[in-house]
Design a protein around this motif. Structure first.
Motif, PDB file in Angstrom:
ATOM      1  N   ILE A 123       0.688  -1.284   0.056  1.00 16.16           N
ATOM      2  CA  ILE A 123       0.096  -0.059  -0.109  1.00 16.16           C
ATOM      3  C   ILE A 123       1.011   1.333  -0.136  1.00 16.16           C
ATOM      4  CG2 ILE A 123      -1.723   1.199   1.444  1.00 16.16           C
ATOM      5  CD1 ILE A 123      -2.766  -1.564   2.291  1.00 16.16           C
ATOM      6  N   VAL A 124       0.580   2.082  -0.950  1.00 17.10           N
ATOM      7  CA  VAL A 124       1.330   3.447  -0.971  1.00 17.10           C
ATOM      8  C   VAL A 124       0.462   4.405  -0.499  1.00 17.10           C
ATOM      9  CG1 VAL A 124       2.550   5.252  -2.486  1.00 17.10           C
ATOM     10  CG2 VAL A 124       2.732   2.658  -3.083  1.00 17.10           C
ATOM     11  N   ALA A 125      -0.830   4.426  -0.753  1.00 13.65           N
ATOM     12  CA  ALA A 125      -2.036   5.290  -0.363  1.00 13.65           C
ATOM     13  C   ALA A 125      -3.187   4.845  -0.321  1.00 13.65           C
ATOM     14  CB  ALA A 125      -1.763   6.596  -1.231  1.00 13.65           C
ATOM     15  N   HIS A 126      -3.979   4.922   0.902  1.00 16.12           N
ATOM     16  CA  HIS A 126      -5.544   4.394   1.009  1.00 16.12           C
ATOM     17  C   HIS A 126      -6.037   5.484   0.503  1.00 16.12           C
ATOM     18  CE1 HIS A 126      -8.819   2.793   2.660  1.00 16.12           C
ATOM     19  NE2 HIS A 126      -8.967   3.771   3.455  1.00 16.12           N
ATOM     20  N   LEU A 127      -6.707   4.991  -0.826  1.00 13.95           N
ATOM     21  CA  LEU A 127      -7.829   5.941  -1.533  1.00 13.95           C
ATOM     22  C   LEU A 127      -8.750   4.997  -1.919  1.00 13.95           C
ATOM     23  CD1 LEU A 127      -5.784   8.483  -3.759  1.00 13.95           C
ATOM     24  CD2 LEU A 127      -7.004   8.998  -1.817  1.00 13.95           C
ATOM     25  N   PRO A 128      -9.852   4.897  -0.873  1.00 16.15           N
ATOM     26  CA  PRO A 128     -11.086   4.018  -1.143  1.00 16.15           C
ATOM     27  C   PRO A 128     -12.119   4.203  -2.330  1.00 16.15           C
ATOM     28  CG  PRO A 128     -11.601   5.286   0.626  1.00 16.15           C
ATOM     29  CD  PRO A 128     -10.204   5.779   0.310  1.00 16.15           C
ATOM     30  N   GLY A 129     -11.937   5.507  -3.012  1.00 21.65           N
ATOM     31  CA  GLY A 129     -12.816   5.784  -3.994  1.00 21.65           C
ATOM     32  C   GLY A 129     -12.235   5.263  -5.262  1.00 21.65           C
ATOM     33  N   VAL A 130     -10.910   4.942  -5.330  1.00 21.17           N
ATOM     34  CA  VAL A 130     -10.303   4.166  -6.523  1.00 21.17           C
ATOM     35  C   VAL A 130     -11.170   3.106  -7.250  1.00 21.17           C
ATOM     36  CG1 VAL A 130      -8.248   3.025  -7.882  1.00 21.17           C
ATOM     37  CG2 VAL A 130      -8.123   5.177  -6.294  1.00 21.17           C
ATOM     38  N   GLY A 131     -11.485   3.056  -8.209  1.00 18.77           N
ATOM     39  CA  GLY A 131     -12.460   2.193  -8.775  1.00 18.77           C
ATOM     40  C   GLY A 131     -13.857   2.145  -8.604  1.00 18.77           C
ATOM     41  N   GLN A 132     -14.347   2.848  -7.505  1.00 19.46           N
ATOM     42  CA  GLN A 132     -15.810   3.240  -7.272  1.00 19.46           C
ATOM     43  C   GLN A 132     -16.393   4.175  -8.164  1.00 19.46           C
ATOM     44  OE1 GLN A 132     -16.853   0.875  -4.532  1.00 19.46           O
ATOM     45  NE2 GLN A 132     -14.862   0.187  -5.057  1.00 19.46           N
ATOM     46  N   ASN A 133     -17.696   4.193  -7.798  1.00 21.84           N
ATOM     47  CA  ASN A 133     -18.682   5.513  -8.631  1.00 21.84           C
ATOM     48  C   ASN A 133     -18.598   5.070 -10.188  1.00 21.84           C
ATOM     49  OD1 ASN A 133     -20.173   7.706  -8.567  1.00 21.84           O
ATOM     50  ND2 ASN A 133     -18.357   9.043  -9.234  1.00 21.84           N
ATOM     51  N   HIS A 134     -18.601   3.837 -10.775  1.00 19.68           N
ATOM     52  CA  HIS A 134     -18.550   3.563 -12.114  1.00 19.68           C
ATOM     53  C   HIS A 134     -19.616   3.943 -12.511  1.00 19.68           C
ATOM     54  CE1 HIS A 134     -19.331   1.180 -15.682  1.00 19.68           C
ATOM     55  NE2 HIS A 134     -18.052   1.348 -15.730  1.00 19.68           N
ATOM     56  N   GLN A 135     -19.797   4.894 -13.912  1.00 18.25           N
ATOM     57  CA  GLN A 135     -21.108   5.250 -14.399  1.00 18.25           C
ATOM     58  C   GLN A 135     -20.870   5.100 -15.746  1.00 18.25           C
ATOM     59  OE1 GLN A 135     -22.471   9.353 -12.844  1.00 18.25           O
ATOM     60  NE2 GLN A 135     -21.056   8.882 -11.144  1.00 18.25           N
ATOM     61  N   ASP A 136     -22.010   4.956 -16.329  1.00 17.06           N
ATOM     62  CA  ASP A 136     -22.086   4.951 -18.144  1.00 17.06           C
ATOM     63  C   ASP A 136     -23.480   5.082 -18.446  1.00 17.06           C
ATOM     64  OD1 ASP A 136     -21.538   4.152 -20.446  1.00 17.06           O
ATOM     65  OD2 ASP A 136     -21.064   1.923 -20.227  1.00 17.06           O
ATOM     66  N   HIS A 137     -23.829   5.468 -19.775  1.00 11.69           N
ATOM     67  CA  HIS A 137     -25.141   5.750 -20.124  1.00 11.69           C
ATOM     68  C   HIS A 137     -25.579   4.441 -20.603  1.00 11.69           C
ATOM     69  CE1 HIS A 137     -23.634  10.070 -20.754  1.00 11.69           C
ATOM     70  NE2 HIS A 137     -24.401  10.219 -20.046  1.00 11.69           N
ATOM     71  N   VAL A 138     -26.433   4.046 -20.086  1.00  9.60           N
ATOM     72  CA  VAL A 138     -27.329   2.851 -20.606  1.00  9.60           C
ATOM     73  C   VAL A 138     -28.582   3.019 -21.434  1.00  9.60           C
ATOM     74  CG1 VAL A 138     -28.968   2.850 -18.615  1.00  9.60           C
ATOM     75  CG2 VAL A 138     -28.769   0.634 -19.874  1.00  9.60           C
ATOM     76  N   SER A 139     -28.753   2.310 -22.533  1.00 10.82           N
ATOM     77  CA  SER A 139     -29.670   2.691 -23.548  1.00 10.82           C
ATOM     78  C   SER A 139     -30.330   1.276 -23.972  1.00 10.82           C
ATOM     79  CB  SER A 139     -28.988   3.335 -24.734  1.00 10.82           C
ATOM     80  OG  SER A 139     -28.176   2.449 -25.450  1.00 10.82           O
ATOM     81  N   PHE A 140     -31.608   1.532 -24.648  1.00  8.15           N
ATOM     82  CA  PHE A 140     -32.431   0.536 -24.868  1.00  8.15           C
ATOM     83  C   PHE A 140     -32.818   0.564 -26.640  1.00  8.15           C
ATOM     84  CE2 PHE A 140     -32.863   2.026 -20.892  1.00  8.15           C
ATOM     85  CZ  PHE A 140     -32.416   0.806 -19.936  1.00  8.15           C
ATOM     86  N   GLY A 141     -32.540  -0.227 -27.419  1.00  7.71           N
ATOM     87  CA  GLY A 141     -32.783  -0.281 -28.657  1.00  7.71           C
ATOM     88  C   GLY A 141     -34.244  -0.462 -29.207  1.00  7.71           C
ATOM     89  N   CYS A 142     -34.966   0.585 -29.445  1.00  8.19           N
ATOM     90  CA  CYS A 142     -36.316   0.385 -30.167  1.00  8.19           C
ATOM     91  C   CYS A 142     -36.117   0.491 -31.625  1.00  8.19           C
ATOM     92  CB  CYS A 142     -37.152   1.551 -29.674  1.00  8.19           C
ATOM     93  SG  CYS A 142     -37.275   1.661 -27.894  1.00  8.19           S
ATOM     94  N   ILE A 143     -36.615  -0.464 -32.250  1.00  8.76           N
ATOM     95  CA  ILE A 143     -36.479  -0.876 -33.569  1.00  8.76           C
ATOM     96  C   ILE A 143     -37.562  -0.597 -34.525  1.00  8.76           C
ATOM     97  CG2 ILE A 143     -35.483  -2.338 -35.352  1.00  8.76           C
ATOM     98  CD1 ILE A 143     -33.587  -3.478 -33.296  1.00  8.76           C
ATOM     99  N   PHE A 144     -37.505  -0.193 -35.583  1.00 11.00           N
ATOM    100  CA  PHE A 144     -38.807   0.339 -36.602  1.00 11.00           C
ATOM    101  C   PHE A 144     -38.291  -0.130 -37.911  1.00 11.00           C
ATOM    102  CE2 PHE A 144     -38.671   3.185 -33.209  1.00 11.00           C
ATOM    103  CZ  PHE A 144     -40.288   3.222 -32.863  1.00 11.00           C
ATOM    104  N   GLU A 145     -39.299  -0.862 -38.634  1.00  4.58           N
ATOM    105  CA  GLU A 145     -38.958  -1.163 -39.998  1.00  4.58           C
ATOM    106  C   GLU A 145     -39.347  -0.309 -41.066  1.00  4.58           C
ATOM    107  OE1 GLU A 145     -39.801  -5.282 -42.257  1.00  4.58           O
ATOM    108  OE2 GLU A 145     -41.578  -4.432 -41.639  1.00  4.58           O
TER     109      GLU A 145
END
Length: 523
Positions: free
Chosen positions: A295-317
């Motif tokens: 351990i060099v530095a205790h930083l508990p936030g590393v790797g936390q708070n992951h966010q991403d835009h989720v989406s849902f494909g609505c398809i038309f012919e």
């Protein structure tokens, strides 16, 4: 630019003033701006290789990069909120990073995204007025003059999609018929209020992709003070106490160290930046001890708070086959489901061909059709990154937790319903025969569709966030807490994912980092 060795006039040697890790949307900016001073020696390290291939340079071929050697190929862990599915999380592994494999959309974020950055950082220089000035400096805007919001003569060529296809024009018109106003630009007044719909703006010049690497770094490849090292993976930070003095790099079967006399800047993206931090001894103590990492530095936030835009494909012919323009993504929509919200919570992207998930494809997909991705601009679900081992070759485990927050599932239903209303509006009558997905279903069926259709826009972010609480990893200057001579400049520092595609905000992050580094070192 196809070479396994250093690119440009510089030569890979042991010592530099600055080492920038990652040649993506932020790292390319940092390296280029620092190399403006001919007395400053800069090393830019990239795990991927050349971008000089048709799949990159032809914007329409962007889907061919997914799953290729130019994609890190990250996959989230199986998720009970998605019916046990493991969804792909693509990210660019090539000069230019994700700016070399994305759909080339230039989306600057909402005004209040940047106000939130400033609030969390405790620094008004991250606020909207300051960022507007940076965007004016960045852009070479090809549209109607807007001196307040747009710039001319900058490194990034930005232009509205020329001669958009009828389906894109219909989307903007159809949105207006539903009360979502149409705008000439998705990057001006529209993103200072409730949102709207507009033809997309792209970083495409003369029919070729203008990645951030091509825009910033390529013009400097002849400079002797800039060295670009491709096909090289940064495996560890090198320390003297709690000061970073260099990096360890693996290239093929070779392992060597490069030293930074002033600073190391991490621009490896929201997956690899926290991975490198943790494997180098910066992170939560229990996570590091589990893998025997000192351990060099205790930083508990590393790797936390992951966010991403989720989406849902609505398809038309389609009634008749239609042409595909500008890589198939020419129209976008941002909207607030509640006028009281300070920024859009809906983020819809049109794609001019059918794009189902692996699971919804089994329900049947038309040979000719188009997709409206019903996306969440401000998802509330939060994920976590974990190590599988202490070495660079050990994959990171991504618990994305998509749709784990109940509000996200409720918002998914609202977003899908807006897409259905839009695609079935009278404006599309001459183009569309029917809605294919999700089709008629009750509330339970729509919820099931959302869990099966959910994919991401590949906007992974926020895993080493900027802020002032105990879970923050960097301060307002992007300096890692408790560590000297180390900054982070990529999407991982976002306190919250911006509204829309993340390439343009990452360029701003790179510009802000370069400004602060140059000021600190008087270069």
């Amino acid at each position: 630019m196809d070479s396994a060795g250093p690119l440009g006039a510089g030569q890979a040697e042991g010592h530099y003033d600055f080492i920038v890790c990652g040649a993506g949307s932020a790292g390319s900016v940092v390296a280029s701006r620092l190399a403006e001073n001919s007395e400053v020696r800069v090393l830019l390290i990239e795990a991927g290789g050349s971008d000089d291939v048709s799949e990159v340079m032809d914007p329409a071929q962007w889907p061919l990069n997914l799953g290729s050697e130019r994609d890190w190929g990250f996959v989230a862990q199986a998720n009970p909120h998605l019916n046990g599915r493991s969804i792909p999380l693509s990210m660019g592994k090539v000069l230019g990073g994700s700016s070399s494999i994305n759909v080339s959309v230039w989306a600057r974020g909402h005004k209040n995204d940047w106000e939130y950055f400033a609030q969390e950082a405790g620094d008004p220089a991250w606020g909207y007025e300051s960022v507007l000035g940076i965007y004016r400096r960045i852009e070479d805007w090809q549209g109607a003059p807007d001196p307040l919001r747009r710039g001319r003569g900058g490194p990034v060529h930005v232009k509205s999609a020329a001669n958009p296809q009828p389906v894109a024009l219909a989307m903007v018109e159809g949105a207006a018929s539903l009360g979502v106003p149409a705008f000439d630009s998705p990057n001006g007044e529209m993103m200072e209020g409730r949102g709207g719909a507009a033809i997309s703006e792209l970083t495409v010049r003369d029919g070729r992709r203008a990645s951030i690497f091509r825009s910033y770094v390529q013009p400097r490849l002849g400079q002797p003070n800039l060295t670009v090292l491709p096909h090289a993976t940064v495996s560890k930070l090198v320390f003297s106490g709690t000061t970073v003095v260099g990096v360890e790099v693996v290239a093929g079967s070779h392992r060597r160290r490069y030293y930074a006399d002033r600073e190391v800047i991490l621009s490896l993206g929201a997956i690899n930046t926290p991975k490198l931090l943790m494997q180098s001894g910066i992170g939560a103590e229990d996570e590091l001890r589990r893998h025997g990492i000192p351990i060099v530095a205790h930083l508990p936030g590393v790797g936390q708070n992951h966010q991403d835009h989720v989406s849902f494909g609505c398809i038309f012919e389609y009634r008749e086959p239609q042409q595909i323009g500008h890589g198939g993504s020419e129209a976008t929509l941002y909207w607030t489901s509640d006028p009281a919200l300070d920024r859009p919570d809906m983020f819809h992207c049109q794609v001019q061909f059918p794009v189902p998930s692996a699971e919804t494809a089994a329900l049947g997909v038309p040979k000719h059709g188009w997709t409206m991705f019903a996306g969440l601009a401000q998802p509330k679900s939060r994920g976590t990154l974990r190590l599988s081992g202490p070495d660079a070759g050990d994959p990171v485990l991504i618990d994305a937790n998509t749709l784990s927050h109940p509000d996200d599932l409720a918002m998914a239903r609202l977003s899908i319903e807006l897409c259905r209303d839009l695609g079935n509006s009278a404006v599309f009558g001459g183009l569309v025969t029917r809605e294919v997905l999700p089709g008629k279903c009750d509330a339970a069926g729509l919820q099931q569709f959302a869990r099966s259709a959910a994919v991401t826009y590949w906007h992974q972010s926020c895993t080493a966030k900027m802020g002032r609480d105990r879970m923050s990893v960097v301060d307002h200057r992007l300096k890692v807490y408790g560590i000297e001579r180390l900054r982070i400049a990529d999407a991982s520092i976002m306190p919250q994912v911006t509204s829309g595609n993340t390439m343009a905000p990452c360029v701003v992050i790179g510009e802000r980092a370069a400004d602060m580094i140059k000021a600190a070192h008087r270069v």
